[in-house]
Design a protein around this motif. Sequence first.
Motif, PDB file in Angstrom:
ATOM      1  N   MET A   1      52.818 -74.951  45.467  1.00  0.00           N
ATOM      2  CA  MET A   1      54.462 -75.177  45.675  1.00  0.00           C
ATOM      3  C   MET A   1      54.334 -75.248  47.883  1.00  0.00           C
ATOM      4  SD  MET A   1      57.136 -72.293  45.443  1.00  0.00           S
ATOM      5  CE  MET A   1      58.664 -72.082  46.328  1.00  0.00           C
ATOM      6  N   ARG A   2      54.990 -75.920  48.250  1.00  0.00           N
ATOM      7  CA  ARG A   2      55.444 -76.227  49.631  1.00  0.00           C
ATOM      8  C   ARG A   2      56.977 -75.179  49.992  1.00  0.00           C
ATOM      9  NH1 ARG A   2      52.775 -81.412  49.016  1.00  0.00           N
ATOM     10  NH2 ARG A   2      50.785 -80.315  49.367  1.00  0.00           N
ATOM     11  N   ILE A   3      56.322 -74.620  51.424  1.00  0.00           N
ATOM     12  CA  ILE A   3      57.858 -74.096  51.958  1.00  0.00           C
ATOM     13  C   ILE A   3      59.167 -75.664  52.014  1.00  0.00           C
ATOM     14  CG2 ILE A   3      59.029 -72.865  54.094  1.00  0.00           C
ATOM     15  CD1 ILE A   3      56.203 -72.546  54.384  1.00  0.00           C
ATOM     16  N   PHE A   4      58.839 -75.956  52.956  1.00  0.00           N
ATOM     17  CA  PHE A   4      59.768 -77.052  53.032  1.00  0.00           C
ATOM     18  C   PHE A   4      60.152 -78.268  51.741  1.00  0.00           C
ATOM     19  CE2 PHE A   4      58.705 -75.543  56.947  1.00  0.00           C
ATOM     20  CZ  PHE A   4      59.902 -75.188  57.237  1.00  0.00           C
ATOM     21  N   ARG A   5      60.294 -78.941  51.216  1.00  0.00           N
ATOM     22  CA  ARG A   5      60.364 -80.341  50.174  1.00  0.00           C
ATOM     23  C   ARG A   5      61.329 -81.573  50.581  1.00  0.00           C
ATOM     24  NH1 ARG A   5      57.154 -79.508  46.634  1.00  0.00           N
ATOM     25  NH2 ARG A   5      57.110 -77.521  45.507  1.00  0.00           N
ATOM     26  N   GLY A   6      61.333 -82.304  50.480  1.00  0.00           N
ATOM     27  CA  GLY A   6      61.513 -84.111  51.187  1.00  0.00           C
ATOM     28  C   GLY A   6      62.377 -83.928  50.500  1.00  0.00           C
ATOM     29  N   VAL A   7      63.588 -84.456  50.865  1.00  0.00           N
ATOM     30  CA  VAL A   7      64.727 -84.619  51.121  1.00  0.00           C
ATOM     31  C   VAL A   7      65.611 -86.251  51.480  1.00  0.00           C
ATOM     32  CG1 VAL A   7      65.692 -82.440  50.454  1.00  0.00           C
ATOM     33  CG2 VAL A   7      66.498 -83.297  52.829  1.00  0.00           C
ATOM     34  N   HIS A   8      64.627 -86.068  51.969  1.00  0.00           N
ATOM     35  CA  HIS A   8      65.553 -87.765  52.341  1.00  0.00           C
ATOM     36  C   HIS A   8      65.244 -88.496  52.290  1.00  0.00           C
ATOM     37  CE1 HIS A   8      68.161 -85.747  55.477  1.00  0.00           C
ATOM     38  NE2 HIS A   8      66.691 -85.182  55.912  1.00  0.00           N
ATOM     39  N   PRO A   9      65.247 -90.078  51.140  1.00  0.00           N
ATOM     40  CA  PRO A   9      64.483 -91.117  50.379  1.00  0.00           C
ATOM     41  C   PRO A   9      63.757 -92.217  51.710  1.00  0.00           C
ATOM     42  CG  PRO A   9      66.756 -91.352  49.955  1.00  0.00           C
ATOM     43  CD  PRO A   9      66.960 -90.021  50.911  1.00  0.00           C
ATOM     44  N   ILE A  10      62.961 -92.558  51.762  1.00  0.00           N
ATOM     45  CA  ILE A  10      62.103 -93.181  52.826  1.00  0.00           C
ATOM     46  C   ILE A  10      61.908 -94.178  51.568  1.00  0.00           C
ATOM     47  CG2 ILE A  10      62.113 -92.013  54.326  1.00  0.00           C
ATOM     48  CD1 ILE A  10      59.169 -91.720  54.160  1.00  0.00           C
ATOM     49  N   ASP A  11      60.808 -95.822  51.940  1.00  0.00           N
ATOM     50  CA  ASP A  11      60.575 -97.071  51.520  1.00  0.00           C
ATOM     51  C   ASP A  11      59.135 -96.830  51.935  1.00  0.00           C
ATOM     52  OD1 ASP A  11      62.019 -97.239  49.248  1.00  0.00           O
ATOM     53  OD2 ASP A  11      63.691 -99.010  50.089  1.00  0.00           O
ATOM     54  N   HIS A  12      58.096 -96.983  51.354  1.00  0.00           N
ATOM     55  CA  HIS A  12      56.455 -96.659  51.951  1.00  0.00           C
ATOM     56  C   HIS A  12      56.217 -98.338  51.445  1.00  0.00           C
ATOM     57  CE1 HIS A  12      51.649 -95.099  51.519  1.00  0.00           C
ATOM     58  NE2 HIS A  12      52.581 -95.662  53.342  1.00  0.00           N
ATOM     59  N   TYR A  13      55.373 -98.891  52.168  1.00  0.00           N
ATOM     60  CA  TYR A  13      55.330-100.093  52.328  1.00  0.00           C
ATOM     61  C   TYR A  13      54.199 -99.878  52.864  1.00  0.00           C
ATOM     62  CZ  TYR A  13      60.350-102.233  52.077  1.00  0.00           C
ATOM     63  OH  TYR A  13      61.167-102.898  51.479  1.00  0.00           O
ATOM     64  N   PRO A  14      52.864-100.169  51.970  1.00  0.00           N
ATOM     65  CA  PRO A  14      51.639 -99.740  52.407  1.00  0.00           C
ATOM     66  C   PRO A  14      51.311-101.140  52.884  1.00  0.00           C
ATOM     67  CG  PRO A  14      51.867 -99.199  50.464  1.00  0.00           C
ATOM     68  CD  PRO A  14      53.000 -99.516  50.767  1.00  0.00           C
ATOM     69  N   TRP A  15      49.941-101.211  53.664  1.00  0.00           N
ATOM     70  CA  TRP A  15      48.881-102.230  54.116  1.00  0.00           C
ATOM     71  C   TRP A  15      47.740-102.133  53.520  1.00  0.00           C
ATOM     72  CZ3 TRP A  15      44.321-102.898  55.912  1.00  0.00           C
ATOM     73  CH2 TRP A  15      44.552-104.096  57.321  1.00  0.00           C
ATOM     74  N   HIS A  16      47.425-103.611  52.904  1.00  0.00           N
ATOM     75  CA  HIS A  16      46.133-103.685  52.164  1.00  0.00           C
ATOM     76  C   HIS A  16      45.642-104.311  53.106  1.00  0.00           C
ATOM     77  CE1 HIS A  16      47.818-101.801  48.471  1.00  0.00           C
ATOM     78  NE2 HIS A  16      48.911-102.283  49.159  1.00  0.00           N
TER      79      HIS A  16
END
Length: 124
Positions: A1-16
């Motif tokens: 369990m975390r104290i702070f939760r992610g609430v703002h949507p973001i898009d992650h573009y991983p580098w391969h």
Amino acid sequence: MRIFRGVHPIDHYPWHPIPGQRDGHGNQRGELADVPTPRKAIAFYSEGNSQNREPVTAEYAARYLSRLTMLVEDPSVFGHQDEIEIAGTRYEIDGDPAEGDWRNGPFPVVNHLFGGELHLKRVG
């Protein structure tokens, strides 16, 4: 369990990396993913002058050089060559995400409750 939760949507573009391909300096060549991985951020705020009270707005993000700090639940899923999209604006990850992992702190009993931070930059 975390104290702070992610609430703002973001898009992650991983580098391969592209296997077997190197540039003229011997660095690994690679490419960003075409399809982003949806993730959530806890918060983000502008970096720089601590006296700056300007909120992060679309005008701030449209400047020539924008720097943000983004708080996330798990910085280990990000790489130093990945990109993040926030509200239609792309940012590069600036530096090693593992350096901002607060879970590596000196208090093992509570470290798992925290996430970490990423430093982002946009030059445009």
